[in-house]
Scaffold this motif. Structure first.
Motif, PDB file in Angstrom:
ATOM      1  N   UNK A 244       8.359   2.313  -0.645  1.00 42.69           N
ATOM      2  CA  UNK A 244       7.589   3.052   0.460  1.00 42.69           C
ATOM      3  C   UNK A 244       6.018   2.807   0.213  1.00 42.69           C
ATOM      4  N   UNK A 245       5.311   2.765   1.288  1.00 38.49           N
ATOM      5  CA  UNK A 245       3.995   2.674   1.194  1.00 38.49           C
ATOM      6  C   UNK A 245       3.333   3.516   2.287  1.00 38.49           C
ATOM      7  N   UNK A 246       2.383   4.007   1.862  1.00 41.76           N
ATOM      8  CA  UNK A 246       1.468   5.101   2.828  1.00 41.76           C
ATOM      9  C   UNK A 246       0.232   4.543   3.416  1.00 41.76           C
ATOM     10  N   UNK A 247      -0.058   4.284   4.645  1.00 44.00           N
ATOM     11  CA  UNK A 247      -1.225   3.776   5.208  1.00 44.00           C
ATOM     12  C   UNK A 247      -1.707   4.904   6.187  1.00 44.00           C
ATOM     13  N   UNK A 248      -2.819   4.367   6.820  1.00 38.92           N
ATOM     14  CA  UNK A 248      -3.297   5.462   7.927  1.00 38.92           C
ATOM     15  C   UNK A 248      -2.438   5.469   9.062  1.00 38.92           C
ATOM     16  N   UNK A 249      -1.614   4.266   9.255  1.00 36.13           N
ATOM     17  CA  UNK A 249      -0.541   4.530  10.157  1.00 36.13           C
ATOM     18  C   UNK A 249       0.500   5.019  10.202  1.00 36.13           C
ATOM     19  N   UNK A 250       0.816   5.765   8.749  1.00 36.92           N
ATOM     20  CA  UNK A 250       1.972   6.417   8.495  1.00 36.92           C
ATOM     21  C   UNK A 250       2.927   5.754   7.321  1.00 36.92           C
ATOM     22  N   UNK A 300      -1.973  -8.007   0.769  1.00 41.47           N
ATOM     23  CA  UNK A 300      -1.471  -6.658   1.299  1.00 41.47           C
ATOM     24  C   UNK A 300      -1.428  -6.802   2.711  1.00 41.47           C
ATOM     25  N   UNK A 301      -0.052  -6.433   2.915  1.00 42.40           N
ATOM     26  CA  UNK A 301       0.162  -6.410   4.591  1.00 42.40           C
ATOM     27  C   UNK A 301      -0.652  -5.549   5.299  1.00 42.40           C
ATOM     28  N   UNK A 302      -1.805  -5.995   6.325  1.00 48.20           N
ATOM     29  CA  UNK A 302      -2.381  -4.945   6.813  1.00 48.20           C
ATOM     30  C   UNK A 302      -1.941  -3.833   7.677  1.00 48.20           C
ATOM     31  N   UNK A 303      -0.525  -3.990   8.173  1.00 53.96           N
ATOM     32  CA  UNK A 303       0.049  -2.952   9.004  1.00 53.96           C
ATOM     33  C   UNK A 303       1.031  -1.983   8.145  1.00 53.96           C
ATOM     34  N   UNK A 304       1.853  -2.721   7.226  1.00 59.09           N
ATOM     35  CA  UNK A 304       2.761  -1.894   6.342  1.00 59.09           C
ATOM     36  C   UNK A 304       2.169  -1.345   5.077  1.00 59.09           C
TER      37      UNK A 304
END
Length: 413
Positions: A244-250, A300-304
């Motif tokens: 799992x990854x954590x971004x600004x979108x969740x 890096x996938x910009x969304x996920x």
């Protein structure tokens, strides 16, 4: 201490008692008491409080510009004393059965002076073919390792690991084919880990191979005669850095994998009192075998936030020459070079990723009598540190050095 004594009394009672009680079983009880006294002229990358020595640390300036790592250290240990039992069992169909259980006091992680499993396996032997299941030397360690006093056994030039595995061997005259599926237990891959502040760091963990659901694979071929062993092998590993990854979108579920293919060639020649051995390894992400390397992020996938990786390639070579019997001496030389990745990478993950190359030169002399060994060994190691370029290679290097002396006394029974 009282619990340890009870444990070993029980262990010995089982071994000797079972011999008298179980039909078609035989037992061989063995062990050693080992002491190691060592001195280093500099702080080093190491484990087991310095008993398992790797290479000198880089310069670490303090507020006045003085190197915090330019300090000597040394200690005295008995942690590599060990006990073991070899078991020959009854026939199972047409297969001879056997087993081994061996432990020492090396502990695990940062906890030492505790009982630890070294080897634990059972074996089926049909003559030309054999199957071994359990924990044993990693196939990349193999049947060729340097004869030295340092307990690293040549690491980081020589892959060093004991691992749970299923290993098959087929022998035809002078040729031996080996195939193995290997997992990890005490010697683990390095990968990304988040600390309490949410920052990403690196750590050793079972999770990288556990989440991969794919073991390591090895296949090799050897030629053997009474004086010569020569062979080569290929190793494939595939680990999952994150699920799992954590971004600004969740937080997102991700599917990540880094796969490495490594190759090795080895040689050992013995004649009377002379022994010459050598091994060369081209590795990709073999951090679970007590060496340097790792991988970097190439996209890096910009969304996920899902990442793609490229492994670092490292070349390792060592040569060991020994001569003598009662008085036995020899030399060891090792060379390691960081070859970088095939793609441009960032955020390198691994061990020794800021090392360009390592050199080691060592010499030893031992006095050997039945059941006894006394020895001294001197080792010089030079490490070239620098900055990583776009492909993970190290440039603008500087040299740091360590001088190491080891005194060892060993009683085997």
């Amino acid at each position: 201490m009282k619990k340890k004594l009870v444990l070993w009394v029980a262990f010995a009672a089982v071994a000797f008692g079972a011999q008298a009680q179980k039909k078609n079983f035989s037992y061989k009880f063995y062990g050693q008491v080992r002491t190691d006294l060592f001195y280093n002229s500099r702080s080093n990358s190491e484990t087991v409080d310095g008993l398992f020595y790797m290479y000198p640390k880089d310069v670490a300036p303090d507020a006045r510009g003085e190197d915090l790592n330019a300090k000597p250290d040394g200690n005295f240990y008995t942690l590599y004393s060990r006990l073991g039992v070899d078991v020959a069992g009854p026939m199972l169909g047409k297969a001879k059965t056997s087993a081994k259980l061996e432990v020492d006091f090396r502990g695990s992680g940062t906890t030492y002076s505790l009982v630890r499993i070294r080897h634990a396996y059972f074996n089926f032997d049909w003559g030309k073919s054999a199957l071994r299941v359990g924990q044993y030397w990693h196939p990349l360690y193999g049947d060729v390792a340097p004869e030295i006093l340092n307990l690293n056994m040549g690491a980081p030039y020589q892959p060093f690991s004991r691992a749970p595995q299923v290993r098959y061997r087929y022998t035809s005259k002078h040729f031996v084919f080996t195939a193995a599926a290997v997992w990890q237990m005490q010697y683990l891959s390095v990968g990304p880990a988040s600390n309490k502040a949410g920052e990403t760091s690196t750590a050793k963990s079972q999770n990288y191979i556990k989440n991969s659901c794919v073991p390591e694979f090895y296949a090799g071929m050897d030629y053997k005669n009474p004086n010569l062993l020569v062979g080569a092998g290929v190793h494939v590993s595939s680990v999952t850095p994150r699920v799992q990854s954590e971004t600004s979108g969740g937080v997102y579920k991700v599917s990540e994998r880094v796969t490495g293919v490594s190759g090795e060639a080895h040689l050992k020649y013995t004649c009377d009192r002379l022994m010459i051995a050598a091994k060369s390894v081209l590795s990709t992400n073999l951090t679970q075998t007590s060496t340097v390397g790792g991988y970097g992020v190439k996209s890096v996938d910009p969304q996920t936030g899902e990442q793609e990786y490229a492994p670092l390639r490292v070349s390792h070579t060592w040569v060991n020459v020994m001569y003598g019997k009662t008085f036995r001496g020899g030399v060891f030389a090792g060379y390691l070079k960081n070859l970088g990745a095939s793609d441009e990478v960032a955020n390198l993950i691994g061990t020794g990723t800021d090392l360009d190359q390592l050199n080691t030169l060592g010499a030893e002399l031992t006095y050997n009598r039945p059941n006894w060994k006394f020895g001294v060994e001197y080792t010089w190691t030079g490490a070239w540190y620098g900055d990583n370029n776009a492909k993970g290679r190290v440039v603008d290097t500087h040299l740091v050095k360590n001088n190491r002396v080891v005194f060892t006394a060993l009683f085997q029974f």
